[in-house]
Enzyme design. Structure first.
Site, PDB file in Angstrom:
ATOM      1  N   THR A 191      -2.651  -1.519   4.312  1.00  0.00           N
ATOM      2  CA  THR A 191      -1.702  -1.956   3.288  1.00  0.00           C
ATOM      3  C   THR A 191      -2.106  -1.279   1.993  1.00  0.00           C
ATOM      4  O   THR A 191      -3.291  -1.034   1.772  1.00  0.00           O
ATOM      5  CB  THR A 191      -1.813  -3.489   3.135  1.00  0.00           C
ATOM      6  OG1 THR A 191      -1.148  -4.087   4.236  1.00  0.00           O
ATOM      7  CG2 THR A 191      -1.208  -4.005   1.839  1.00  0.00           C
ATOM      8  N   ARG A 209       7.867 -12.912  10.868  1.00  0.00           N
ATOM      9  CA  ARG A 209       6.603 -13.208  10.186  1.00  0.00           C
ATOM     10  C   ARG A 209       6.538 -12.469   8.838  1.00  0.00           C
ATOM     11  O   ARG A 209       6.800 -11.288   8.749  1.00  0.00           O
ATOM     12  CB  ARG A 209       5.421 -12.783  11.061  1.00  0.00           C
ATOM     13  CG  ARG A 209       4.045 -13.087  10.466  1.00  0.00           C
ATOM     14  CD  ARG A 209       3.449 -11.916   9.719  1.00  0.00           C
ATOM     15  NE  ARG A 209       2.080 -12.172   9.265  1.00  0.00           N
ATOM     16  CZ  ARG A 209       1.408 -11.361   8.459  1.00  0.00           C
ATOM     17  NH1 ARG A 209       1.973 -10.252   8.024  1.00  0.00           N
ATOM     18  NH2 ARG A 209       0.181 -11.655   8.084  1.00  0.00           N
ATOM     19  N   ASP A 248       1.191 -12.016   3.162  1.00  0.00           N
ATOM     20  CA  ASP A 248       0.939 -12.322   1.750  1.00  0.00           C
ATOM     21  C   ASP A 248       1.484 -11.262   0.798  1.00  0.00           C
ATOM     22  O   ASP A 248       1.737 -11.560  -0.374  1.00  0.00           O
ATOM     23  CB  ASP A 248      -0.581 -12.433   1.509  1.00  0.00           C
ATOM     24  CG  ASP A 248      -1.294 -11.125   1.832  1.00  0.00           C
ATOM     25  OD1 ASP A 248      -1.017 -10.554   2.908  1.00  0.00           O
ATOM     26  OD2 ASP A 248      -2.118 -10.669   1.017  1.00  0.00           O
ATOM     27  N   GLY A 265      -5.567  -7.753   3.546  1.00  0.00           N
ATOM     28  CA  GLY A 265      -6.380  -8.481   4.520  1.00  0.00           C
ATOM     29  C   GLY A 265      -5.513  -9.391   5.363  1.00  0.00           C
ATOM     30  O   GLY A 265      -4.305  -9.156   5.496  1.00  0.00           O
ATOM     31  N   GLY A 311      -3.240 -11.836   6.019  1.00  0.00           N
ATOM     32  CA  GLY A 311      -2.280 -12.397   5.083  1.00  0.00           C
ATOM     33  C   GLY A 311      -2.156 -13.901   5.069  1.00  0.00           C
ATOM     34  O   GLY A 311      -1.996 -14.517   4.007  1.00  0.00           O
TER      35      GLY A 311
END
Ligand code: ASP
Length: 355
Positions: free
Chosen positions: A221, A249, A252, A273, A275
């Site tokens: 990410t 889904r 974060d 990381g 989420g």
């Protein structure tokens, strides 16, 4: 100690022992730069945290990452140097990473359980606390541009799926066929994850132990935080989410306060990381809140949240952050995190592995 000279000497010795270790700069000059503060303007990026180990990295792949991180940094730096806004710097820097297959955002997005790419992104302006976010888009080439359009051209903060795509079209953003996001490596990662019948976090430490192929994967990410010459902070994050994620889904990255947060009073933060844990820990906002209400420094807040609160919940990952004075935090509880900073002098840091 009665001798005052001895006393001062002892104090200086102690101070030098606790001084933070400076990371190696890997710009072409191999010049070391103090990274705690970037000066009156500067920029920080991450390209994902996870099981990133030197022994699993080929020289050519490492070089490719460094080249792309450097290109991204230079793009944002030029904007800031010429008096541009931190929001512009964040968006254009993330665009470079979104267009690269190396990172889990835009072109290199991971696949869902159904073999599709559903992208999330968010952006926040620390001056106005205005924010924009998109979730689950499948045809928008640069989701961070759409997040910014949501922030600036709509009355809303977040658009999802078809609604987001219609808005992207209305705004004249570049749309692509979903096949644009297909990459061989990401498809292989999906197949392996499905064989294990286990939802695999893009950077899950555990997968590395029993997946001999994980070392060949490219993760990440992407996120960016910046402080401009006017003292304005901004943050943005863009992702494909999590390999084998279930239909609908959302992690974060598009959640303001979890994956992205910016407030001129405190700091700008972008997360990467696992989420679900970043959402539950409201990680990006928690760092800001510890500064605003708890009087903590950026570094103290980042360490507490990433090294203590997040692992206590069971989560792993990292953040990049800048405060309104140009101080930087790049904190992660994984083996590594692709990260880079450029200070107001144009001096570059790139870090990949842990200390
Ligand atoms: N945080 C992202 C998510 O859970 C994944 C990542 O950072 O790579 O969607």
């Amino acid at each position: 100690m009665r001798n005052p000279i001895l006393c001062i000497f002892a104090f200086l010795l102690c101070f030098s022992c606790v001084e933070k270790k400076v990371e190696t700069v890997v710009d072409s000059n191999e010049k070391k730069v103090e990274q705690d503060s970037l000066g009156n303007f500067g920029i920080v990026i991450h390209g994902g945290a996870g099981t990133i180990l030197k022994k699993n990295m080929s020289d050519s792949l490492e070089a490719a990452y460094k080249t792309k991180l450097k290109e991204a940094m230079k793009t944002g730096y030029e904007i800031l140097k010429n008096g541009g806004s931190s929001i512009d710097a964040v968006e254009k820097t993330i665009n470079i990473l979104e267009d690269s297959p190396l990172f889990n955002s835009g072109k290199g997005a991971v696949f869902t359980n159904e073999g599709k790419n559903e992208l999330d992104a968010s952006i926040m302006d620390g001056k106005t606390l205005n924010a924009g976010a998109v979730a689950g888009v499948t045809t928008v080439k640069n989701p961070i541009d759409l997040a910014r359009a949501v922030m600036e051209k709509s009355d809303h903060v977040m658009f999802a799926r078809e609604g987001a795509e219609v808005f992207a079209k209305e705004q004249g953003l570049e749309l692509v066929d979903p096949s644009y996001f297909y990459t061989e490596n990401r498809m292989k990662a999906l197949k392996r994850a499905q064989e294990r019948e286990k939802v695999e976090l893009d950077h899950d430490d555990k997968t590395a132990f029993y997946d001999p192929f994980i070392k060949d994967e490219k993760f990440g990410t992407v996120g960016c935080v910046a402080l401009d010459k006017n003292g304005n902070l901004a943050a943005g994050t863009s992702t494909g989410g999590m390999t084998n994620k279930r239909w609908g889904r959302v992690g974060d990255s598009p959640i303001i306060g979890a994956g992205t947060y910016a407030n001129n009073k405190t700091c700008a933060v972008s997360s990467t990381g696992w989420g679900e844990y970043f959402i539950r820990g409201v990680v990006a906002y928690d760092i800001s809140a510890m500064m605003e209400y708890g009087g903590k420094s950026l570094s103290e807040a980042a360490v507490t949240v990433i090294q203590k609160k997040l692992p206590e919940l069971g989560g792993s990952g990292g953040i990049i952050a800048m405060d309104n004075k140009g101080n930087v935090a790049m904190e992660f509880n994984t083996a590594g995190m692709y990260r880079a900073t450029m200070n107001s002098e144009g001096e570059l840091y790139i870090g990949i592995y842990g200390e």
